[in-house]
Design a protein around this motif. Structure first.
Motif, short mmCIF file in Angstrom:
data_model
loop_
_atom_site.label_atom_id
_atom_site.label_comp_id
_atom_site.label_asym_id
_atom_site.label_seq_id
_atom_site.Cartn_x
_atom_site.Cartn_y
_atom_site.Cartn_z
N LEU A 135 30.22 83.34 7.46
CA LEU A 135 29.78 84.62 8.02
C LEU A 135 30.96 85.59 8.02
O LEU A 135 32.01 85.31 8.62
CB LEU A 135 29.24 84.44 9.43
N ASP A 143 32.26 89.45 8.88
CA ASP A 143 31.95 90.55 9.80
C ASP A 143 32.60 91.85 9.35
O ASP A 143 33.81 91.92 9.13
CB ASP A 143 32.45 90.18 11.20
N GLN A 203 27.04 84.88 4.41
CA GLN A 203 26.24 85.83 5.19
C GLN A 203 27.11 87.04 5.50
O GLN A 203 28.32 86.89 5.77
CB GLN A 203 25.75 85.19 6.49
N GLN A 207 27.59 90.55 7.84
CA GLN A 207 27.26 91.23 9.09
C GLN A 207 28.02 92.54 9.11
O GLN A 207 29.22 92.57 8.80
CB GLN A 207 27.69 90.35 10.26
N LYS A 257 28.32 96.69 11.16
CA LYS A 257 28.03 97.44 12.38
C LYS A 257 27.89 98.93 12.06
O LYS A 257 28.48 99.42 11.10
CB LYS A 257 29.17 97.28 13.40
N ASP A 304 22.71 90.32 6.46
CA ASP A 304 22.04 89.30 7.25
C ASP A 304 21.91 89.72 8.71
O ASP A 304 20.91 89.42 9.36
CB ASP A 304 22.80 87.98 7.14
N VAL A 305 22.94 90.42 9.21
CA VAL A 305 22.92 90.87 10.61
C VAL A 305 23.48 92.29 10.69
O VAL A 305 24.51 92.60 10.08
CB VAL A 305 23.77 89.95 11.52
N LEU A 344 24.87 94.90 13.60
CA LEU A 344 25.25 95.06 14.99
C LEU A 344 25.34 96.54 15.34
O LEU A 344 25.87 97.33 14.55
CB LEU A 344 26.61 94.41 15.27
#
Length: 321
Positions: A50, A52, A81, A83, A85, A123-124, A126
């Motif tokens: 993951l 970020d 993955q 992620q 923001k 995938d994500v 934030l």
């Protein structure tokens, strides 16, 4: 002591804020792409999958160099993955920096991140910081659209309290699955707030009490940025080290030697020992320092209660109340 890649996968996150060169400007050279490739490889070697990001990191260049690595490395996107923001707008000439979680801003920023990352989806996503002007219904509409378009798969937040998460979740159709907060042995407000109830020292910590409990009880992953405390206890001397800093660094080194691991693994192991199952975000772009974190999961599993409290007491510079 060796942690398996499979175990480390679910607990460690690589933070990409250090990639992409200076914060100023929009241009970057191939050397920064190579640096990103080395950091990604080092992270994956210890089982991290993951990664970020944020749209503002290095003014967008962190995402851009990462996207270049994805474009030149066949099959890499399918192994990891992503992620990212949104929600912070940096200062520009004539415009103060501010927060913006309006529907239009969320859609614009996510589409920009996807272009820089050279991918069809993250995938994500934030929400980077609370926006006092946020309308939960607007956020829900933006997130719903992005998910319907296949551009975002899951939603999380960053720097939010339990009450703020509950307020937002009330209007969302998708669950909030993560909350990223600054958490480390040095930045301990998240921990101190749990034992300083009805104690005068509680006034020195602004962390909203109950946030950890809310996240744990609702299955919200706690992601810890700044987890290595900027090297304060693992080799980087702070500008004005306190007696507690010095004692803690010595204790970290002692435990590392006894366990046959690195000081970084001890520091992360302490954080991961907490029953909230905190997932540390590693922010270093140095492959050697990334590799030094490999045994964190194993250290967490083997750390005794006495060792855990010993580190906490050393860092706070006095016994627990």
């Amino acid at each position: 002591m060796t942690a398996t890649n499979e175990t480390a996968n679910s607990r460690l996150i690589y933070g990409c804020m250090g990639l992409g060169g200076p914060w100023e400007g929009n241009e970057y050279g191939s050397a920064y792409v190579d640096q990103a490739a080395e950091a990604i490889d080092a992270a994956m070697r210890i089982g991290i999958t993951l990664f970020d990001h944020a749209d503002i990191y290095r003014s967008g260049k962190s995402e851009a160099v990462f996207g270049d690595v994805l474009a030149r490395t066949s099959g890499l996107r399918e192994k990891i993955q992503l992620q990212t923001k949104c929600g912070i707008r940096l200062s520009q000439p004539g415009v103060q920096g501010h927060y913006d979680l309006s529907k239009g801003a969320i859609l614009e920023r996510v589409n920009g991140s996807l272009q820089r990352l050279r991918t069809d989806y993250v995938d994500v996503l934030l929400l980077h910081r609370p926006d006092p002007l946020m309308e939960p219904a607007e956020v829900a509409s933006a997130v719903g659209q992005l998910m319907a378009e296949g551009k975002v798969r899951q939603l999380g937040v960053s720097n939010m309290s339990g009450a703020q998460i509950a307020f937002l979740q009330d209007r969302l159709e998708t669950p909030i699955i993560a909350n990223q907060l600054e958490m480390s042995l040095h930045r301990r407000a998240w921990l101190e707030s749990t034992v300083l109830v009805n104690h005068d020292d509680a006034l020195g910590y602004g962390f909203p009490h109950g946030t950890l409990e809310h996240c744990v009880s609702h299955g919200i992953e706690l992601q810890a940025y700044g987890s290595l405390a900027q090297g304060r206890y693992t080799g980087s001397t702070p500008d004005a080290p306190t007696a507690a800093d010095t004692e803690t660094a010595a204790l970290v080194a002692k435990l590392a030697e006894e366990k046959g691991v690195t000081p970084e693994a001890v520091l992360l192991g302490w954080l991961m020992k907490h029953p909230a199952r905190i997932s540390p975000v590693l922010g270093s772009s140095n492959p050697t320092r990334i590799a030094a974190c490999a045994d964190a999961v194993a250290v967490a599993a083997a750390m005794t209660r006495a060792e855990w409290y010993g580190l906490w007491v050393a860092a706070r510079g006095k016994s627990v109340p």
